[in-house]
Design a protein around this motif. Structure first.
Motif, PDB file in Angstrom:
ATOM      1  N   THR A   5       0.892  -0.957   0.000  1.00  0.00           N
ATOM      2  CA  THR A   5      -0.106   0.015  -0.024  1.00  0.00           C
ATOM      3  C   THR A   5       0.840   1.165  -0.150  1.00  0.00           C
ATOM      4  OG1 THR A   5      -1.627  -1.406   1.107  1.00  0.00           O
ATOM      5  CG2 THR A   5      -1.756   1.177   1.149  1.00  0.00           C
ATOM      6  N   HIS A   8      -2.708   5.579   1.602  1.00  0.00           N
ATOM      7  CA  HIS A   8      -4.087   4.841   2.422  1.00  0.00           C
ATOM      8  C   HIS A   8      -4.587   6.083   2.866  1.00  0.00           C
ATOM      9  CE1 HIS A   8      -6.029   2.050   5.272  1.00  0.00           C
ATOM     10  NE2 HIS A   8      -6.724   2.221   4.078  1.00  0.00           N
ATOM     11  N   GLU A   9      -5.635   6.660   2.378  1.00  0.00           N
ATOM     12  CA  GLU A   9      -6.427   7.987   2.757  1.00  0.00           C
ATOM     13  C   GLU A   9      -8.101   7.577   2.842  1.00  0.00           C
ATOM     14  OE1 GLU A   9      -5.089  10.718   3.732  1.00  0.00           O
ATOM     15  OE2 GLU A   9      -2.825  10.011   3.517  1.00  0.00           O
ATOM     16  N   PRO A  10      -8.626   8.276   3.631  1.00  0.00           N
ATOM     17  CA  PRO A  10     -10.064   8.145   3.554  1.00  0.00           C
ATOM     18  C   PRO A  10     -10.676   7.891   2.465  1.00  0.00           C
ATOM     19  CG  PRO A  10      -9.418   9.608   5.346  1.00  0.00           C
ATOM     20  CD  PRO A  10      -8.306   9.578   4.338  1.00  0.00           C
ATOM     21  N   SER A  11     -10.359   8.501   1.460  1.00  0.00           N
ATOM     22  CA  SER A  11     -11.077   8.723  -0.098  1.00  0.00           C
ATOM     23  C   SER A  11     -10.203   7.997  -1.177  1.00  0.00           C
ATOM     24  CB  SER A  11     -11.652  10.112  -0.377  1.00  0.00           C
ATOM     25  OG  SER A  11     -10.179  10.824  -0.668  1.00  0.00           O
ATOM     26  N   ARG A  13      -6.976   4.890  -1.970  1.00  0.00           N
ATOM     27  CA  ARG A  13      -6.214   3.987  -1.872  1.00  0.00           C
ATOM     28  C   ARG A  13      -5.326   3.553  -3.183  1.00  0.00           C
ATOM     29  NH1 ARG A  13      -8.217  -0.862   1.305  1.00  0.00           N
ATOM     30  NH2 ARG A  13      -8.440   0.936   2.926  1.00  0.00           N
ATOM     31  N   TRP A  84     -12.877   6.309  -3.153  1.00  0.00           N
ATOM     32  CA  TRP A  84     -14.210   6.149  -2.425  1.00  0.00           C
ATOM     33  C   TRP A  84     -14.949   7.515  -2.627  1.00  0.00           C
ATOM     34  CZ3 TRP A  84     -10.191   3.321  -0.229  1.00  0.00           C
ATOM     35  CH2 TRP A  84     -10.510   2.011   0.057  1.00  0.00           C
ATOM     36  N   GLN A  86     -17.182  10.522  -1.231  1.00  0.00           N
ATOM     37  CA  GLN A  86     -17.668  10.831   0.055  1.00  0.00           C
ATOM     38  C   GLN A  86     -19.083  11.457  -0.266  1.00  0.00           C
ATOM     39  OE1 GLN A  86     -14.748  12.000   2.572  1.00  0.00           O
ATOM     40  NE2 GLN A  86     -13.495  10.535   1.938  1.00  0.00           N
TER      41      GLN A  86
END
Length: 86
Positions: A5, A8-11, A13, A84, A86
């Motif tokens: 990886t 690796h962030e909230p929104s 990867r 991702w 949001q």
């Protein structure tokens, strides 16, 4: 198969995956919009009913929920870029 990886962030990867020739990743569903970019070698990506042979520099985009599998045609590596919303 080895995966590292990179981001690796909230929104977002980003995962670097290296595979030996002949190895496979079994079918799985994209968790979100996904880009697959080959950085070394050659791979067959099966997505839904379609099969895509990709080489260095080629990119394949998949929508969330699309099932895909990967086969290494030769030793190589590719990036999974998953976003991702949001």
């Amino acid at each position: 198969r080895n995966g590292l990886t990179i981001i690796h962030e909230p929104s977002l990867r980003v995962v670097l995956t290296a595979m030996a020739a002949g190895r496979e990743i079994v079918e799985q569903a994209a968790a979100g919009p996904l880009l697959l970019q080959v950085i070394e070698g050659a791979f067959t990506f099966r997505a839904g009913e379609a099969s895509h042979r990709l080489y260095v520099g080629n990119v394949l985009g998949l929508e969330q929920g699309v099932s895909y599998a990967v086969e290494a045609l030769e030793d190589g590596a590719f990036l999974h870029i998953l976003v991702w919303q949001q």
